[in-house]
Design a protein around this motif. Structure first.
Motif, PDB file in Angstrom:
ATOM      1  N   ARG A 185     -54.450  23.573 -15.093  1.00  0.00           N
ATOM      2  CA  ARG A 185     -55.551  22.968 -15.586  1.00  0.00           C
ATOM      3  C   ARG A 185     -56.906  23.130 -15.147  1.00  0.00           C
ATOM      4  O   ARG A 185     -57.731  22.073 -15.092  1.00  0.00           O
ATOM      5  N   VAL A 186     -57.448  24.439 -15.135  1.00  0.00           N
ATOM      6  CA  VAL A 186     -58.393  24.731 -14.595  1.00  0.00           C
ATOM      7  C   VAL A 186     -59.567  24.315 -15.726  1.00  0.00           C
ATOM      8  O   VAL A 186     -58.999  24.233 -16.905  1.00  0.00           O
ATOM      9  N   ASP A 187     -60.790  24.331 -15.653  1.00  0.00           N
ATOM     10  CA  ASP A 187     -61.784  24.146 -16.247  1.00  0.00           C
ATOM     11  C   ASP A 187     -62.333  25.330 -17.038  1.00  0.00           C
ATOM     12  O   ASP A 187     -62.996  26.228 -16.389  1.00  0.00           O
ATOM     13  N   ALA A 188     -61.895  25.799 -18.405  1.00  0.00           N
ATOM     14  CA  ALA A 188     -62.266  26.721 -18.797  1.00  0.00           C
ATOM     15  C   ALA A 188     -63.759  27.032 -18.954  1.00  0.00           C
ATOM     16  O   ALA A 188     -64.169  28.199 -19.054  1.00  0.00           O
ATOM     17  N   ALA A 195     -64.119  28.521  -8.385  1.00  0.00           N
ATOM     18  CA  ALA A 195     -63.231  28.675  -7.194  1.00  0.00           C
ATOM     19  C   ALA A 195     -61.626  28.117  -7.559  1.00  0.00           C
ATOM     20  O   ALA A 195     -60.890  28.593  -6.956  1.00  0.00           O
ATOM     21  N   ASP A 196     -61.409  26.924  -8.726  1.00  0.00           N
ATOM     22  CA  ASP A 196     -60.277  26.764  -8.884  1.00  0.00           C
ATOM     23  C   ASP A 196     -59.381  27.897  -9.365  1.00  0.00           C
ATOM     24  O   ASP A 196     -58.233  27.956  -9.142  1.00  0.00           O
ATOM     25  N   PHE A 197     -60.011  28.640 -10.533  1.00  0.00           N
ATOM     26  CA  PHE A 197     -59.239  29.699 -11.120  1.00  0.00           C
ATOM     27  C   PHE A 197     -59.160  30.927 -10.136  1.00  0.00           C
ATOM     28  O   PHE A 197     -58.138  31.507  -9.876  1.00  0.00           O
ATOM     29  N   GLN A 198     -60.080  31.161  -9.232  1.00  0.00           N
ATOM     30  CA  GLN A 198     -59.812  32.069  -8.249  1.00  0.00           C
ATOM     31  C   GLN A 198     -59.010  31.758  -7.133  1.00  0.00           C
ATOM     32  O   GLN A 198     -57.891  32.435  -6.755  1.00  0.00           O
ATOM     33  N   GLY A 199     -58.672  30.678  -7.091  1.00  0.00           N
ATOM     34  CA  GLY A 199     -57.435  30.056  -6.150  1.00  0.00           C
ATOM     35  C   GLY A 199     -56.345  29.909  -6.918  1.00  0.00           C
ATOM     36  O   GLY A 199     -55.311  30.434  -6.023  1.00  0.00           O
ATOM     37  N   LEU A 200     -56.172  29.747  -8.048  1.00  0.00           N
ATOM     38  CA  LEU A 200     -54.962  30.095  -8.865  1.00  0.00           C
ATOM     39  C   LEU A 200     -54.495  31.737  -8.789  1.00  0.00           C
ATOM     40  O   LEU A 200     -53.273  31.851  -8.358  1.00  0.00           O
ATOM     41  N   MET A 201     -55.514  32.552  -8.928  1.00  0.00           N
ATOM     42  CA  MET A 201     -55.235  33.938  -8.969  1.00  0.00           C
ATOM     43  C   MET A 201     -54.869  34.217  -7.418  1.00  0.00           C
ATOM     44  O   MET A 201     -53.717  35.028  -7.224  1.00  0.00           O
TER      45      MET A 201
END
Length: 302
Positions: A185-188, A195-201
């Motif tokens: 549910r990251v903010d596209a 940081a949230d998408f990088q954290g997911l990866m």
């Protein structure tokens, strides 16, 4: 048994979605849908903030036939709570092509887990979402994972994007594979550098972590049907490119708790950009779900 809920229902899916231009490969799997009702047989759980219109298995089967989907994983919704019979009924009607993910309390008895596994449930799901009352403690979920391992089930989680740094990191201690819903549910609109998408990866650097590249229509704040969802597509494509063995895809039909009603044909066509070559597409919608969900031998492609 009759359903006591009397609130107005909300239509969350198109009656006549477009037919996609993209032809899915044989054995294609939609790894994330829900089934609602019929309420006369499968009452809704009390206390839900939103009451979606019925979306029974017959509508789902017809949609999949139109879209070229041959296999599916049906995820139990809070609409029906811990009463997983509606998904069990769909699995049975799917004759091996449809499997399930259950909702259970963290103190679910071992006998119930064994029964769910024997019926075709491959995982259990836990929410960490404020809008649907997520109050599960991650330590309690982790304590359940040895018992999930004993019945060959994995863990599926749905959390808000900031939880990738807390709940997500704690889930690395799980004793079973973990599948993260809807790209965390990251903010596209914040892009791949956030940081949230990088954290997911960073979580996906661990091979037992998986992600559903579903929800391209949810993670853009101004998303609407017909827009093509370019920002959501870009993040999904990045995940599929970086982690080709750990991604699965799903429609999220019938799209509950949403800002708009997506066109399912458009969501299928987006796969041409998310997985832009035949090898990547085959891995995403055929090979990866087949391995993760262990479809019965008569419905395997290999």
């Amino acid at each position: 048994m009759t359903d006591p809920v009397a609130e107005p229902t909300v239509q969350t899916y198109m009656d006549a979605p477009s037919t996609p231009r993209l032809r899915l490969p044989p054995g294609a799997c939609d790894s994330h849908v829900h089934v609602f009702g019929p309420r006369a047989r499968f009452p809704y759980a009390p206390g839900n903030r939103s009451v979606p219109a019925e979306a029974p298995k017959e509508r789902l089967f017809a949609l999949h036939k139109q879209l070229g989907v041959e296999r599916c994983v049906v995820v139990q919704s809070i609409t029906h709570g811990f009463d997983n019979r509606v998904v069990e009924d769909t699995i049975k009607a799917g004759a091996g092509r449809y499997l399930g993910v259950a909702l259970v309390p963290v103190d679910v008895p071992d006998a119930e887990l064994q029964q769910l596994a024997s019926c075709g449930f491959r995982a259990v799901r836990f929410h960490f979402m404020k809008h649907i009352g997520g109050g599960t403690q991650v330590d309690d979920v982790l304590a359940l994972t040895p018992r999930l391992a004993a019945v060959d089930m994995h863990l599926q989680v749905h959390f808000e994007s900031e939880c990738v740094h807390t709940v997500g990191r704690q889930l690395l201690r799980s004793e079973v594979p973990v599948v993260i819903d809807h790209m965390g549910r990251v903010d596209a609109t914040a892009g791949a550098g956030h940081a949230d998408f990088q954290g997911l990866m960073s979580l996906l650097d661990k091979p037992r972590m998986h992600v559903k590249v579903s929800g391209i229509d949810r993670i853009e704040s101004s998303a609407r049907a017909g827009s093509g969802y370019p920002l959501g597509v870009a993040l999904a494509r990045e995940l599929v490119s970086r982690f080709p063995e750990q991604c699965v895809w799903g429609l999220d039909w019938p799209h509950p708790n949403h800002t708009h009603v997506p066109d399912d044909g458009e969501l299928v066509d987006a796969l041409a950009c998310i997985a832009p070559d035949q090898d990547a597409l085959h891995k995403l919608v055929v090979e990866n779900p087949e391995k993760l969900y262990r479809f019965p031998s008569r419905w395997r492609t290999r």
